[in-house]
Design a protein around this motif. Structure first.
Motif, mmCIF file in Angstrom:
data_model
loop_
_atom_site.group_PDB
_atom_site.id
_atom_site.type_symbol
_atom_site.label_atom_id
_atom_site.label_comp_id
_atom_site.label_asym_id
_atom_site.label_seq_id
_atom_site.Cartn_x
_atom_site.Cartn_y
_atom_site.Cartn_z
ATOM 1 N N ILE A 13 0.877 -1.168 0.000
ATOM 2 C CA ILE A 13 0.000 0.000 0.000
ATOM 3 C C ILE A 13 0.912 1.215 0.000
ATOM 4 C CG2 ILE A 13 -1.792 1.255 1.232
ATOM 5 C CD1 ILE A 13 -2.700 -1.446 2.386
ATOM 6 N N LEU A 14 0.906 1.932 -1.093
ATOM 7 C CA LEU A 14 1.872 2.998 -1.298
ATOM 8 C C LEU A 14 1.363 4.344 -0.784
ATOM 9 C CD1 LEU A 14 3.017 1.833 -4.831
ATOM 10 C CD2 LEU A 14 4.206 1.539 -2.648
ATOM 11 N N PRO A 15 2.299 5.278 -0.584
ATOM 12 C CA PRO A 15 1.916 6.580 -0.023
ATOM 13 C C PRO A 15 0.772 7.269 -0.755
ATOM 14 C CG PRO A 15 4.284 6.414 -0.138
ATOM 15 C CD PRO A 15 3.740 5.179 -0.795
ATOM 16 N N ASN A 16 0.691 7.079 -2.070
ATOM 17 C CA ASN A 16 -0.362 7.789 -2.791
ATOM 18 C C ASN A 16 -1.754 7.206 -2.569
ATOM 19 O OD1 ASN A 16 -0.219 5.464 -4.256
ATOM 20 N ND2 ASN A 16 0.369 6.424 -6.165
ATOM 21 N N GLU A 17 -1.830 6.052 -1.893
ATOM 22 C CA GLU A 17 -3.154 5.503 -1.618
ATOM 23 C C GLU A 17 -3.422 5.342 -0.120
ATOM 24 O OE1 GLU A 17 -3.055 1.985 -3.976
ATOM 25 O OE2 GLU A 17 -1.211 1.284 -3.047
ATOM 26 N N ILE A 18 -2.438 5.703 0.680
ATOM 27 C CA ILE A 18 -2.571 5.450 2.116
ATOM 28 C C ILE A 18 -3.657 6.308 2.748
ATOM 29 C CG2 ILE A 18 -0.893 7.110 3.018
ATOM 30 C CD1 ILE A 18 -1.319 3.469 4.180
ATOM 31 N N GLU A 19 -3.898 7.471 2.155
ATOM 32 C CA GLU A 19 -4.908 8.335 2.745
ATOM 33 C C GLU A 19 -6.295 7.717 2.721
ATOM 34 O OE1 GLU A 19 -3.872 11.857 0.690
ATOM 35 O OE2 GLU A 19 -2.455 12.410 2.279
ATOM 36 N N LYS A 20 -6.567 6.970 1.664
ATOM 37 C CA LYS A 20 -7.855 6.271 1.601
ATOM 38 C C LYS A 20 -7.965 5.264 2.735
ATOM 39 C CE LYS A 20 -7.350 4.954 -2.709
ATOM 40 N NZ LYS A 20 -7.582 4.354 -4.037
ATOM 41 N N TRP A 21 -6.859 4.587 3.004
ATOM 42 C CA TRP A 21 -6.855 3.587 4.077
ATOM 43 C C TRP A 21 -7.039 4.249 5.431
ATOM 44 C CZ3 TRP A 21 -7.001 -1.656 3.874
ATOM 45 C CH2 TRP A 21 -6.873 -2.211 2.602
ATOM 46 N N HIS A 22 -6.296 5.312 5.649
ATOM 47 C CA HIS A 22 -6.449 6.019 6.921
ATOM 48 C C HIS A 22 -7.891 6.469 7.113
ATOM 49 C CE1 HIS A 22 -2.337 5.741 7.846
ATOM 50 N NE2 HIS A 22 -1.877 6.784 7.181
ATOM 51 N N ALA A 23 -8.454 7.013 6.046
ATOM 52 C CA ALA A 23 -9.813 7.540 6.147
ATOM 53 C C ALA A 23 -10.798 6.418 6.447
ATOM 54 C CB ALA A 23 -10.202 8.251 4.850
ATOM 55 N N LEU A 24 -10.633 5.286 5.767
ATOM 56 C CA LEU A 24 -11.545 4.163 5.987
ATOM 57 C C LEU A 24 -11.399 3.608 7.401
ATOM 58 C CD1 LEU A 24 -13.638 2.193 4.891
ATOM 59 C CD2 LEU A 24 -11.778 0.795 3.978
ATOM 60 N N GLU A 25 -10.159 3.433 7.826
ATOM 61 C CA GLU A 25 -9.920 2.895 9.170
ATOM 62 C C GLU A 25 -10.545 3.803 10.228
ATOM 63 O OE1 GLU A 25 -5.678 2.647 9.154
ATOM 64 O OE2 GLU A 25 -5.678 0.956 7.748
ATOM 65 N N GLU A 26 -10.323 5.072 10.054
ATOM 66 C CA GLU A 26 -10.844 6.024 11.037
ATOM 67 C C GLU A 26 -12.371 6.016 11.046
ATOM 68 O OE1 GLU A 26 -10.689 10.789 11.773
ATOM 69 O OE2 GLU A 26 -9.094 9.907 10.535
ATOM 70 N N TYR A 27 -12.934 5.988 9.862
ATOM 71 C CA TYR A 27 -14.392 5.955 9.727
ATOM 72 C C TYR A 27 -14.985 4.733 10.434
ATOM 73 C CZ TYR A 27 -18.915 5.209 7.398
ATOM 74 O OH TYR A 27 -20.238 4.965 7.139
#
Length: 426
Positions: A13-27
């Motif tokens: 999971i590369l830096p350019n897609e990590i924000e989606k993961w962070h957002a989903l995890e947090e949600y």
RNA sequence: GCGACUGUGGUGAAGCGGUUAACACAGCGGGUUGUGGUCCCGUCAUGCGUGGGUUCGAAUCCCAUCAGUCGCCCCA
């Protein structure tokens, strides 16, 4: 090179897609916290028997597990799912003694299954799941399903279908299984090879068969609803009534059988019907399990839970064009315009960071043009220029990118100016 | 575990037995000695997933292997 390729079915999971993961995890964490669930973290490998329980007929347990020997004689397995480990922990840590039952838990993390990868299916994938342990009440089934549905619809997903079924209790299911075997016995020659296997191992799955989907014997097959004993029927009715009361849309699919053998009573799946999802469209699935806690040596207690595939959620969001996270960009990019300014630019960058500004600078002595392109790419809100003039006069030049405004200020006023230009930061 | 297709630079791709391995985007340098996003010029793959083989010669043919994609099976 090739030797260092990542193993099949794994992903970076590369830096350019990590924000989606962070957002989903947090949600997901926030949402379940609302329902008063608490996170539990269990080991990524367990003793093999945690997952492989005697008569289990599922492919997942029988041919898809990463099992290895731990130095000596212990057989360990990389967890292929979350429920078993959570139940093991529930018993081992005597959580069943909690004064406030049920215990409501969520977990998040990688699961490992040796399967042929394809869209929506990897060998290491991430699940988020919940388990409600210790109390058997149809309204908990309802709450759990409602939670799953709300999570998905709350993301903005529209192409969702909730499929519901009951497997009944052991008695009901055994009766049904026998009835199915009797029914299909005469048709065995006409059914596919997989169905022959299913006939022996798990007759309920014959109903799931895609090859023989249209065979007349499918339509004439007995239905689980006719084999439910009174208690099981009553339980299912309450679940349905609860879902109706909460206005959760669902369809009863009497062919819905889950893959794992521990399920009893309520089983459900939430499927995406978006055509871009490919063959692996089940987003979230789960059910009730009556015997699992006992299996691990705990009291006779029931549980219900589900798991969702995080990669699949991300796929579904993409399929429906939903943005879960956007790149906010950085606060400032410090341009260094001559060699002499390097130290000053570096110091300034560090100082800004200590004041809470997200910023970066050039470390390659690139051309002015190239540095300004970085400003663009990094979506910097402010460009700060440090060059010969600024060094000599102890000033800084700023450019606010969105308005194109330019300022030349004394160097020691930079923080005040930044605060003024970026009112919304933390 | 089964079947089909695919694998060329940071990205998208052309080439299909003899080319200096096109072209486009991105990058970098310059035109514009300190103001980007347009335009122009220059530059950027000793290598075509990997390993063998055939051949005077292979990115191009053959075999193996690894990986990807899609489907079956199964599942989140």
């Amino acid at each position: 090179m090739t030797n260092y390729q990542m193993p099949r079915g794994t992903q970076d999971i590369l830096p350019n897609e990590i924000e989606k993961w962070h957002a989903l995890e947090e949600y997901l964490q926030k949402f379940t916290t609302l329902y008063h669930y608490k996170e539990i973290r269990t080991p990524i490998f367990e003793h093999t028997e945690v997952f492989k329980r005697g008569n289990d007929s599922s492919d997942m347990v029988n041919k898809e597990m990463y099992t290895f020997m731990d130095n000596g004689a212990r057989s360990l397995t990389l967890r292929p799912e979350g429920t078993a480990g959570v139940c093991r922990s529930f018993v081992e840590n005597k959580l069943y003694g909690s004064p406030d039952l049920p215990v409501k838990l969520y977990y998040m993390g990688p699961m490992m299954r040796y399967e042929r990868p394809q869209k929506g299916r990897q060998r290491i994938f991430n699940q988020f799941g919940v388990e409600v342990l210790g109390v058997k009440n149809p309204y908990l089934d309802v709450e759990t399903i409602a939670l799953g549905y709300s999570i998905l619809s709350g993301l903005g997903l529209k192409d969702l279908v909730v499929q519901l079924n009951t497997l009944g209790d052991d008695e009901s299911r055994n009766n049904y299984r026998e009835a199915l075997k009797k029914h299909f016995h005469g048709y065995l020659d006409e059914l596919c090879v997989d169905c022959h296997r299913r006939y022996e191992q798990n007759p309920l799955r014959i109903l799931d068969c895609k090859v023989d989907h249209d065979h007349p014997a499918m339509k004439s097959a007995p239905k689980i609803s006719d084999y439910l004993n009174e208690e099981s029927r009553d339980y299912f009715e309450k679940v349905k009534a609860g879902l109706d009361a909460l206005e959760i849309p669902y369809t009863v699919e009497d062919r819905l059988v889950r893959g794992l053998d521990y399920y009893t009573h309520t089983v459900f799946e939430i499927v995406s019907v978006n055509e871009d999802m490919g063959a692996q469209a089940t987003l979230l699935a789960g059910g009730r399990y009556d015997g699992l806690i006992e299996y691990f040596g705990g009291p006779e207690m029931s549980g219900i839970g589900w798991a969702l595939g995080m990669e699949r959620i991300l796929l579904a969001l993409e399929a429906e064009n939903i943005e879960i996270a956007k790149d906010e960009g950085i606060d400032a990019y410090v341009l260094c315009l001559c060699k002499e300014a390097q130290l000053e630019a570096f110091k300034l960058t560090t100082m800004l960071r200590s004041h809470g500004f997200i910023c970066d600078t050039d470390y390659q002595q690139r051309s002015f043009k190239a540095q300004f392109k970085s400003v663009e790419r990094m979506k910097a809100k402010i460009a700060i220029l440090v060059g010969e003039d600024e060094l000599a006069s102890h000033t800084l030049s700023l450019k606010k990118i969105d308005t194109q405004e330019q300022f030349k200020i004394p160097a020691d006023e930079i923080i005040t100016k930044m605060d003024e230009l970026l009112e919304e930061r933390f």
